[in-house]
Write a protein that holds these residues in place. Structure first.
Motif, mmCIF file in Angstrom:
data_model
loop_
_atom_site.group_PDB
_atom_site.id
_atom_site.type_symbol
_atom_site.label_atom_id
_atom_site.label_comp_id
_atom_site.label_asym_id
_atom_site.label_seq_id
_atom_site.Cartn_x
_atom_site.Cartn_y
_atom_site.Cartn_z
ATOM 1 N N LEU A 95 92.337 28.137 7.794
ATOM 2 C CA LEU A 95 91.585 29.365 7.568
ATOM 3 C C LEU A 95 92.523 30.504 7.218
ATOM 4 C CD1 LEU A 95 89.242 29.119 10.698
ATOM 5 C CD2 LEU A 95 88.831 28.187 8.416
ATOM 6 N N TYR A 96 92.027 31.435 6.407
ATOM 7 C CA TYR A 96 92.826 32.620 6.099
ATOM 8 C C TYR A 96 91.928 33.846 6.033
ATOM 9 C CZ TYR A 96 91.287 32.116 1.181
ATOM 10 O OH TYR A 96 90.550 32.012 0.026
ATOM 11 N N ASP A 97 92.551 34.988 6.072
ATOM 12 C CA ASP A 97 91.819 36.252 6.088
ATOM 13 C C ASP A 97 91.482 36.686 4.663
ATOM 14 O OD1 ASP A 97 90.877 38.740 7.407
ATOM 15 O OD2 ASP A 97 92.532 39.627 6.284
ATOM 16 N N GLU A 98 90.287 37.242 4.479
ATOM 17 C CA GLU A 98 89.880 37.643 3.137
ATOM 18 C C GLU A 98 90.768 38.744 2.562
ATOM 19 O OE1 GLU A 98 85.996 39.289 3.088
ATOM 20 O OE2 GLU A 98 86.343 40.680 4.758
ATOM 21 N N LYS A 99 91.439 39.514 3.416
ATOM 22 C CA LYS A 99 92.353 40.562 2.957
ATOM 23 C C LYS A 99 93.802 40.068 2.916
ATOM 24 C CE LYS A 99 89.464 44.273 4.843
ATOM 25 N NZ LYS A 99 89.410 45.408 5.798
ATOM 26 N N ASN A 100 93.969 38.764 3.136
ATOM 27 C CA ASN A 100 95.299 38.161 3.150
ATOM 28 C C ASN A 100 96.239 38.836 4.153
ATOM 29 O OD1 ASN A 100 94.968 36.083 1.155
ATOM 30 N ND2 ASN A 100 94.921 37.696 -0.396
ATOM 31 N N CYS A 101 95.672 39.191 5.285
ATOM 32 C CA CYS A 101 96.485 39.785 6.357
ATOM 33 C C CYS A 101 95.999 39.237 7.692
ATOM 34 C CB CYS A 101 96.397 41.311 6.326
ATOM 35 S SG CYS A 101 97.653 42.130 7.361
ATOM 36 N N LEU A 102 96.226 37.953 7.882
ATOM 37 C CA LEU A 102 95.812 37.307 9.123
ATOM 38 C C LEU A 102 96.514 37.929 10.328
ATOM 39 C CD1 LEU A 102 94.203 35.010 10.458
ATOM 40 C CD2 LEU A 102 96.172 33.513 10.040
ATOM 41 N N ALA A 103 97.752 38.368 10.136
ATOM 42 C CA ALA A 103 98.518 38.968 11.229
ATOM 43 C C ALA A 103 97.822 40.199 11.806
ATOM 44 C CB ALA A 103 99.916 39.342 10.739
ATOM 45 N N GLN A 104 97.113 40.921 10.957
ATOM 46 C CA GLN A 104 96.416 42.116 11.444
ATOM 47 C C GLN A 104 95.330 41.738 12.441
ATOM 48 O OE1 GLN A 104 93.946 44.370 8.602
ATOM 49 N NE2 GLN A 104 94.959 46.220 9.373
ATOM 50 N N ARG A 105 94.607 40.676 12.143
ATOM 51 C CA ARG A 105 93.561 40.234 13.063
ATOM 52 C C ARG A 105 94.165 39.655 14.338
ATOM 53 N NH1 ARG A 105 88.910 37.295 9.503
ATOM 54 N NH2 ARG A 105 87.866 37.445 11.522
ATOM 55 N N LEU A 106 95.294 38.993 14.176
ATOM 56 C CA LEU A 106 95.973 38.458 15.358
ATOM 57 C C LEU A 106 96.510 39.583 16.237
ATOM 58 C CD1 LEU A 106 97.958 35.565 13.636
ATOM 59 C CD2 LEU A 106 95.968 35.330 15.123
ATOM 60 N N GLN A 107 97.046 40.614 15.595
ATOM 61 C CA GLN A 107 97.596 41.747 16.332
ATOM 62 C C GLN A 107 96.515 42.463 17.131
ATOM 63 O OE1 GLN A 107 98.964 44.915 13.857
ATOM 64 N NE2 GLN A 107 100.153 45.919 15.462
ATOM 65 N N ARG A 108 95.326 42.518 16.564
ATOM 66 C CA ARG A 108 94.215 43.195 17.240
ATOM 67 C C ARG A 108 93.536 42.310 18.282
ATOM 68 N NH1 ARG A 108 91.304 45.838 11.885
ATOM 69 N NH2 ARG A 108 92.903 47.413 11.431
ATOM 70 N N LYS A 109 94.061 41.112 18.436
ATOM 71 C CA LYS A 109 93.504 40.156 19.396
ATOM 72 C C LYS A 109 92.036 39.851 19.104
ATOM 73 C CE LYS A 109 96.528 41.996 23.026
ATOM 74 N NZ LYS A 109 96.596 42.538 24.393
ATOM 75 N N SER A 110 91.704 39.824 17.822
ATOM 76 C CA SER A 110 90.320 39.588 17.439
ATOM 77 C C SER A 110 89.978 38.113 17.353
ATOM 78 C CB SER A 110 90.028 40.255 16.089
ATOM 79 O OG SER A 110 90.855 39.711 15.076
ATOM 80 N N ILE A 111 90.962 37.244 17.571
ATOM 81 C CA ILE A 111 90.704 35.808 17.546
ATOM 82 C C ILE A 111 90.604 35.306 18.983
ATOM 83 C CG2 ILE A 111 91.585 33.545 16.877
ATOM 84 C CD1 ILE A 111 92.834 34.784 14.465
ATOM 85 N N SER A 112 89.427 34.846 19.336
ATOM 86 C CA SER A 112 89.179 34.407 20.705
ATOM 87 C C SER A 112 89.798 33.032 20.944
ATOM 88 C CB SER A 112 87.675 34.358 20.965
ATOM 89 O OG SER A 112 87.395 33.757 22.211
ATOM 90 N N THR A 113 90.125 32.751 22.201
ATOM 91 C CA THR A 113 90.606 31.417 22.542
ATOM 92 C C THR A 113 89.451 30.421 22.595
ATOM 93 O OG1 THR A 113 90.462 32.016 24.885
ATOM 94 C CG2 THR A 113 92.608 32.262 23.826
ATOM 95 N N ASP A 114 88.220 30.964 22.596
ATOM 96 C CA ASP A 114 87.038 30.092 22.543
ATOM 97 C C ASP A 114 86.707 29.847 21.079
ATOM 98 O OD1 ASP A 114 84.710 28.716 22.837
ATOM 99 O OD2 ASP A 114 83.508 30.441 23.466
ATOM 100 N N LEU A 115 87.162 28.733 20.557
ATOM 101 C CA LEU A 115 86.995 28.410 19.142
ATOM 102 C C LEU A 115 85.972 27.298 18.931
ATOM 103 C CD1 LEU A 115 90.808 28.318 18.308
ATOM 104 C CD2 LEU A 115 89.224 30.195 17.817
#
Length: 301
Positions: A95-115
């Protein structure tokens, strides 16, 4: 003549409905969001209700296509991601981010451990540092630390280091903090299989989010038009046989109904014809009797 037309009409209606029933059967054959096929193939356990119909995929494996014909997967509590690749043999999705900045979503902790229904191969903790650009230019000790371009600008750079809980990690943090950097986030994120045994092989600048899944049990609907991922042609053949039997039963039921309706129409036609013939004979007899009466009256006169 009218009865013949009615019979033809009902037969035409029946075959039209039967044909519609066959063609309306949904197909779960593999599809793609774009043609000629620049996007990943969508097949079981994934499904796209817009292209395949409801019930072709397993719950939680719903795939959609955006307005740009990109393949989209929505993770619970984490939002939507674009799908770069699906490896059905390895059961791996990238998976990748539509803005090509996956790190930004990771930095904001927007990815839950419940996948769920997906899972990570493993997790690692990373530190995000916000540093003045001068620090990264002048200090050789931070030259090997990954700088995230999509999070950095002319005056500020965002760096990511892996947290190992070791002296090396502590030293790196001390160097960065001494140079004016600040920890802006410490996050635990899913890592690909290749990063499990290595100190740091996850590149936030170019890498995707790698997830895997446990193969769910295939439903009956999902066998329509697609092969079993494990090569189970027997399941596919069984699904076809079941659908064929159901189709035959429905067709026979329709044929019985059509036959009964046709017989009813024919009987009504015959009944109308008999009544019509009887009325005609009665009229003829009445005419003959009337003529005889007239003749007898003349003779008597």
């Amino acid at each position: 003549m009218l009865c013949s037309k009615n019979i033809v009409l009902f037969n035409l209606i029946f075959f039209t409905v039967a044909l519609g029933g066959v063609t309306s059967q949904k197909s779960c054959a593999s599809v793609q969001c774009s043609v000629p096929g620049n996007e990943p193939e969508i097949t079981y356990p994934f499904g796209n209700k817009d292209l395949q119909g409801v019930g072709c995929g397993f719950p939680g494996f719903d795939i959609t296509c955006d307005i740009h014909d990109h393949t989209v997967l929505k993770l619970p509590q984490s939002g939507e991601f674009l799908v770069r690749k699906i490896d059905y043999a390895k059961k791996e999705i990238r998976l990748y981010d539509e803005k090509n900045c996956l790190a930004q979503r990771l930095q904001r902790k927007s990815i839950s451990t419940d996948l769920s229904p997906f899972k990570a191969y493993a997790y690692k903790k990373y530190h995000f540092f916000s540093c003045p650009t001068s620090v990264t230019r002048s200090n050789p000790d931070v030259g090997t630390i990954a700088i995230i371009p999509c999070l950095s600008n002319a005056t500020n750079s965002v760096l990511v280091t892996v947290s190992l809980g070791s002296d090396v990690d502590s030293y790196t943090a001390k160097v960065l903090i001494a140079g004016g950097c600040e920890i802006c986030a410490s996050v635990t994120i899913p890592i690909p299989f290749t990063a499990i045994t290595k100190i740091s092989s996850y590149d936030f600048r170019i890498d995707d989010l790698y997830l895997t899944w446990v193969e769910p049990e295939k439903s009956e609907d999902s066998t329509k038009g697609t092969d079993d991922i494990k090569g189970g042609e027997g399941k596919k053949s069984k699904g076809k046989l079941v659908r064929m039997i159901v189709g035959i039963i429905v067709g026979l039921a329709g044929l019985v109904g059509l036959t009964a309706l046709t017989i009813k129409i024919v009987n009504n036609c015959n009944s109308n014809n008999i009544n019509g013939n009887n009325n005609t004979i009665t009229n003829i007899n009445n005419t003959i009797i009337a003529d005889r009466k007239k003749k007898n009256t003349r003779l008597e006169t």
